[in-house]
Design a protein around this motif. Structure first.
Motif, PDB file in Angstrom:
ATOM      1  N   SER A   1      13.537   6.357  -8.392  1.00 36.24           N
ATOM      2  CA  SER A   1      13.128   5.784  -7.116  1.00 36.24           C
ATOM      3  C   SER A   1      13.078   4.268  -7.238  1.00 36.24           C
ATOM      4  O   SER A   1      12.966   3.715  -8.339  1.00 36.24           O
ATOM      5  CB  SER A   1      11.744   6.301  -6.712  1.00 36.24           C
ATOM      6  N   GLN A   2      13.167   3.609  -6.108  1.00 34.93           N
ATOM      7  CA  GLN A   2      13.102   2.162  -6.095  1.00 34.93           C
ATOM      8  C   GLN A   2      11.743   1.701  -6.618  1.00 34.93           C
ATOM      9  O   GLN A   2      11.649   0.740  -7.386  1.00 34.93           O
ATOM     10  CB  GLN A   2      13.337   1.667  -4.658  1.00 34.93           C
TER      11      GLN A   2
ATOM     12  N   LEU B   1      15.844 -15.753 -11.591  1.00 33.29           N
ATOM     13  CA  LEU B   1      16.093 -14.312 -11.552  1.00 33.29           C
ATOM     14  C   LEU B   1      16.287 -13.722 -12.956  1.00 33.29           C
ATOM     15  O   LEU B   1      16.983 -14.300 -13.784  1.00 33.29           O
ATOM     16  CB  LEU B   1      17.345 -14.059 -10.707  1.00 33.29           C
ATOM     17  N   ARG B   2      15.667 -12.558 -13.186  1.00 31.80           N
ATOM     18  CA  ARG B   2      15.816 -11.879 -14.483  1.00 31.80           C
ATOM     19  C   ARG B   2      16.367 -10.461 -14.328  1.00 31.80           C
ATOM     20  O   ARG B   2      16.916  -9.902 -15.258  1.00 31.80           O
ATOM     21  CB  ARG B   2      14.458 -11.816 -15.203  1.00 31.80           C
ATOM     22  N   HIS B   3      16.181  -9.843 -13.138  1.00 23.77           N
ATOM     23  CA  HIS B   3      16.589  -8.453 -12.950  1.00 23.77           C
ATOM     24  C   HIS B   3      17.187  -8.256 -11.553  1.00 23.77           C
ATOM     25  O   HIS B   3      16.674  -8.818 -10.587  1.00 23.77           O
ATOM     26  CB  HIS B   3      15.393  -7.505 -13.074  1.00 23.77           C
ATOM     27  N   VAL B   4      18.245  -7.463 -11.489  1.00 22.14           N
ATOM     28  CA  VAL B   4      18.794  -7.071 -10.194  1.00 22.14           C
ATOM     29  C   VAL B   4      18.758  -5.545 -10.128  1.00 22.14           C
ATOM     30  O   VAL B   4      19.189  -4.866 -11.068  1.00 22.14           O
ATOM     31  CB  VAL B   4      20.239  -7.578 -10.007  1.00 22.14           C
ATOM     32  N   VAL B   5      18.205  -5.007  -9.021  1.00 16.81           N
ATOM     33  CA  VAL B   5      18.192  -3.552  -8.817  1.00 16.81           C
ATOM     34  C   VAL B   5      19.032  -3.240  -7.591  1.00 16.81           C
ATOM     35  O   VAL B   5      18.790  -3.785  -6.509  1.00 16.81           O
ATOM     36  CB  VAL B   5      16.752  -3.018  -8.573  1.00 16.81           C
TER      37      VAL B   5
ATOM     38  N   GLU C   1      17.708   5.339  -7.037  1.00 15.09           N
ATOM     39  CA  GLU C   1      17.959   6.337  -5.987  1.00 15.09           C
ATOM     40  C   GLU C   1      19.429   6.731  -5.863  1.00 15.09           C
ATOM     41  O   GLU C   1      19.962   6.877  -4.766  1.00 15.09           O
ATOM     42  CB  GLU C   1      17.402   5.849  -4.639  1.00 15.09           C
ATOM     43  N   VAL C   2      20.067   6.902  -7.017  1.00 14.27           N
ATOM     44  CA  VAL C   2      21.470   7.331  -7.025  1.00 14.27           C
ATOM     45  C   VAL C   2      21.531   8.824  -6.705  1.00 14.27           C
ATOM     46  O   VAL C   2      20.783   9.611  -7.283  1.00 14.27           O
ATOM     47  CB  VAL C   2      22.098   7.053  -8.405  1.00 14.27           C
TER      48      VAL C   2
ATOM     49  N   GLY D   1       0.788  -1.221   0.000  1.00 12.97           N
ATOM     50  CA  GLY D   1       0.000   0.000   0.000  1.00 12.97           C
ATOM     51  C   GLY D   1       0.825   1.277   0.000  1.00 12.97           C
ATOM     52  O   GLY D   1       0.277   2.368   0.056  1.00 12.97           O
ATOM     53  N   THR D   2       2.170   1.180  -0.020  1.00 12.91           N
ATOM     54  CA  THR D   2       3.013   2.382  -0.030  1.00 12.91           C
ATOM     55  C   THR D   2       4.007   2.281  -1.184  1.00 12.91           C
ATOM     56  O   THR D   2       4.057   1.271  -1.899  1.00 12.91           O
ATOM     57  CB  THR D   2       3.839   2.507   1.256  1.00 12.91           C
ATOM     58  N   GLU D   3       4.802   3.354  -1.330  1.00 14.36           N
ATOM     59  CA  GLU D   3       5.891   3.276  -2.313  1.00 14.36           C
ATOM     60  C   GLU D   3       7.227   3.105  -1.605  1.00 14.36           C
ATOM     61  O   GLU D   3       8.280   3.402  -2.154  1.00 14.36           O
ATOM     62  CB  GLU D   3       5.889   4.541  -3.178  1.00 14.36           C
ATOM     63  N   HIS D   4       7.177   2.661  -0.345  1.00  9.43           N
ATOM     64  CA  HIS D   4       8.410   2.479   0.421  1.00  9.43           C
ATOM     65  C   HIS D   4       8.918   1.061   0.294  1.00  9.43           C
ATOM     66  O   HIS D   4       8.146   0.113   0.217  1.00  9.43           O
ATOM     67  CB  HIS D   4       8.167   2.808   1.898  1.00  9.43           C
TER      68      HIS D   4
END
Lengths: 581, 581
Positions: A559-560, A495-499, A534-535, A446-449
């Motif tokens: 943002s993440q 796994l397809r993506h690493v952030v 978030e660089v 429910g958040t963008e955190h």
């Protein structure tokens, strides 16, 4: 501010000097002078030089600091820890009481002055930062213990002890039988009187109707009273004839400023102790100066302080003295007595010079046991085991560095102790930053955190790994990141993506950049895209000066949450699909 | 995974070994063996040991690594940089060609093996992290130049050069007149042939109809052809009689494993070079291993790699060899030839053992100039000035460390170069982190975001100073924060509140805690309250273990905006009231 005023702070404050400042400074100078006379003699004894040298070290250095220093109220002169370090360094070269010993002490002051001056001009004050607080606190505690134990022989009236803490204790224990009763009586009496002067005298004086400030000032002068009374007793009852050691003949007058002949061998033997003395003296002095300045919303300039202390030590060397620095006790007295400008230091210097010229015959009968008692009471305030307990609770690496400093100082001496403490604290810092905290993060529903999946109930999905690293990336920890990502990828076939979430990354150095490129290549070989999120601005500015961004298989997301949305094409994560490998 | 399998990776992979893996490993082993024979001889020459020692160092170490190593495809053995470091270390102790020289080389392998093993067991692999990428890259570039210049004399057929880069060049220049024409012809011919084999041969072979992979494998075997052709020429035209230096008699057979007698003086002289060789070898090997493992989504375990490389070096020492590590070129060949398990290494070892037993007579006429040409071409790929340019653009401190490493390595040798590089990079890192980036922040109008007032149009007010510090707070930078806050406060008489925004602070050590307490006290004396905002969870956990929170005059606020609202009692800031002091 003109460059000249910057290097000569006296040009600034002397311009607005008035009679109000003059009377305040004069009063403070009288009180500090009375306090400094026994202290100067005591610290000279501690440093192993003749008593008059303690007075010499309290004259010219004060004038030099008044010209070049930035603190309005710092009082420089011989202090306990630096005197101990002087005795330790010079004692390795010459026997106490010889001309070589005196020359080496002078050379130590000159070397230390030259180094401080050079550090000030080159703005190298930050070097002192590498003495961490736990190390300096452990060092001062250990130095206090070393000094106190070293003075006990003067209280007992027995022959010299060992070089270090434990063998000194052993030697003392072996000589208890040889205790001189008269010396012990005078020594314990002085200890008791000085202790009471600190603890009970102010209360007594205020009960007698004196104002609190006046009572405090008078209490500070108590040591001179103890000196006078014990000297009189010694003279009246001929205690020196009953085995009490006294200061004896102190040459009256002042030395002509002179340079010792330069001896390259002496310089080579003394440069390391001189460096350590410079740094310890600087750290002690600056922390006192900063504390006092803040009380009046003034400030001191640490780089200019190096110049001020450097000038003070050069002056001490030219006047046949030994290393000096800003002392806590005398600066506080100077401040509380109302000193307004460094002119108070000049007036104090005049007071001490008058004492050196006319007062020395009065010092003849002063018992060494009284000086030892002065030293012991002064240094016991330095011993702070509470700091050890606080470090233990707060931070184990800091505790380890502090404990090592104390033990090595007690067991192997002041230089070894300092070097061990500094090396260990830098090593432990590098070690900690080489294993940064990393957390796999997921979305708080429910958040963008995004939060650590181990600490929070969060949403993740199977084919995206989001890793947050809580440290700047640099050579010592770049490989840890590579290892962690390799391990996570090897454990997750889908796994397809690493952030990489870089919200806590304040810097990426060239090694870490190489590591990120390697990670990017390796992930690419395994069919996985690599993203950042978030660089920070300055980090991004830097990355743009390399070819990293053009080689990155994924993208840099603001943002993440943006990263996750962009990668999945929608913003609805599935529950708990990725966990710890 | 059982502890035994953890320390003996062979137990894991050997369990599923099958005939498909066997044939793949056998093929790879044949190709690597053919490539390794001339390389082993050449690196033995570079290390200053007899040619057969190069073969010995390519047998047992491969078996030991196959048992203990975690990379499936890493090929260990003598490599250029480590051979140079061996020659440099051993050359300081004994003259080339003597029994003492051979003993010292063996001892260096044993010491290095023991250190790697100990580092692995104690999990000290992170120590290698302190070799930053720019330093290692600078070091390898300089080592490549040193090696290449050192081999030119073999191409010219003149007497030995100097110890370091510049005097070697000078000596060579002085001896140009003594060049042996036959040696020069063979040397340049070999250089040209080997160069063409790298650049043109694959294209030629594919034009001739061969598959690309086969063509690449055949091209890797070209050096053995150059060896054969030049040996035949030397024999057929008696070139040795015309001044061409040849390898000569190489003893056939294998050495019996033996321990040299322990010589404490030798150990004392060699421990430092052994440590540097261990670290450099480990770093080189792990980066190769990690790159290859990632291509197949496998991974290596760096701490177990230390054990594998340690075992390989101990095995090399027992077999009268010299220090070895995982090499880039041979590992890539092994990987591309299809090696599936470390068994390929065992088969390679058998191949080299057969060569050592039966092939040595064929090496009699091999010209040293051909070995020198092999070395020169191999090391010139190590020289990477592009990295210097990239460092310069990306990060000046990294560039400085890299440049220093190159210059000191060239001018003062490999050990001094590495030590200078590591010391400088750690020093520069500490220096940078001792002056953290700090920014006064203000509110971006209409949002709850706070940004640097120097970079953004933001709202602030007169009596609140919000300072963001972009670095963990620790002993080296704690004083910088104190200084900055003192300066800001002294410049702002109307100030009533200071908020430290700690969103980028990953740690606060005991020194920084003391500094925050001092700041708090000093601000309090000046009638200013001190607040924190956006403190991270782990940092807050720690602060709760100290008395900081109870002594803080202000509060810890969850967000910077919350801090501002709470302090002002409302959320409407005034425009631009606080600026740079």
């Amino acid at each position: 501010m003109s460059p000249l005023s910057k290097y000569l702070p006296i040009l600034t404050w002397s311009r607005s000097y008035d009679s109000a400042a003059l009377s305040a400074d004069l009063l403070a100078a009288v009180i500090v002078t009375i306090m400094l006379i026994p202290q100067s003699l005591a610290y000279a004894m501690l440093a192993g030089v003749p008593p008059e040298v303690g007075l010499y070290a309290s004259i010219l250095p004060l004038v030099a600091y008044a010209i070049f220093g930035t603190s309005k109220t710092l009082a420089v002169g011989p202090v306990a820890v630096v005197s101990l370090m002087t005795a330790s360094a010079v004692g390795q070269i010459a026997a106490e009481g010889t001309a070589d010993y005196a020359t080496a002490a002078v050379m130590l002051a000159l070397l230390s002055g030259g180094m401080l001056l050079a550090m000030g001009v080159l703005r190298l004050g930050f070097l002192a930062n590498f003495l961490s607080h736990p190390v300096i606190s452990g060092f001062i505690t250990a130095a206090g213990l070393l000094i106190a134990v070293g003075q006990i022989r003067h209280i007992l009236g027995v022959a010299g002890g060992g070089e270090q803490f434990f063998d000194t204790l052993l030697t003392l224990a072996g000589q208890l039988g040889a205790t001189n009763p008269v010396t012990l009586a005078i020594g314990l009496g002085a200890l008791a009187a000085l202790y009471w002067a600190r603890r009970g005298l102010v209360a007594l004086l205020t009960r007698m109707g004196l104002g609190k400030t006046l009572a405090q000032m008078l209490a500070k002068a108590a040591p001179i009273l103890v000196v006078a009374v014990t000297s009189l007793l010694t003279w009246g009852f001929d205690l020196a004839g009953r085995g009490l050691r006294i200061v004896g003949e102190v040459p009256a007058g002042l030395p002509l400023p002179a340079l010792p002949s330069l001896n390259p061998g002496l310089i080579e033997a003394l440069w390391m102790p001189a460096l350590l003395i410079s740094v310890v003296g600087f750290v002690e002095s600056v922390s006192v100066g900063q504390t006092l300045a803040a009380k009046r919303r003034e400030r001191i300039d640490p780089d200019q302080e190096l110049i001020g202390l450097g000038a003070a030590n050069l002056a001490s060397g030219l006047a046949a003295g030994f290393p000096v620095t800003g002392g806590l006790a005398r600066s506080v007295v100077n401040f509380e007595a109302g000193a307004r400008t460094p002119a108070a230091g000049v007036f104090t210097a005049i007071g001490i010079a008058l004492a050196a010229m006319f007062l020395t015959p009065a010092l003849y009968y002063l018992p060494q046991a009284v000086l030892a008692a002065t030293i012991i009471l002064a240094v016991l305030t330095l011993v702070d085991f509470g700091s050890l307990r606080r470090s233990f609770r707060y931070s184990r690496p800091d505790f380890a560095a502090q404990m090592a400093t104390i033990l090595v100082t007690l067991g192997r001496g002041v230089e070894a102790g300092l070097i061990a403490g500094v090396t260990l604290s830098i090593g432990l810092y590098l070690w900690r930053s080489s294993r940064p905290h990393m957390a796999i993060v997921g979305q708080v529903p429910g958040t963008e955190h995004y939060r650590n999946i181990d600490r929070h109930e969060v949403l993740t999905c199977e084919d995206v790994l989001s890793l947050r690293v809580d440290e700047s990336l640099y050579f010592a920890n770049a490989r840890a990141l590579e290892d962690r990502i390799s391990a996570e990828v090897a454990a997750r076939p889908a796994l397809r993506h690493v952030v990489l979430m870089a919200s806590a990354v304040n810097e990426i150095d060239a090694s870490a950049l190489d590591s990120l490129l390697s990670i990017n290549e390796r992930l690419s070989e395994a069919g996985i895209t690599f993203h950042l999120s978030e660089v920070k601005g300055p980090v991004m500015d830097r990355l743009q000066r390399s070819d990293f961004l053009s080689r990155l298989t994924g993208e840099v997301h603001l943002s993440q949450h943006g990263a996750c949305c962009a990668i999945r094409g929608d913003c609805t994560p599935r529950v708990g699909a990725i966990g710890r490998a």
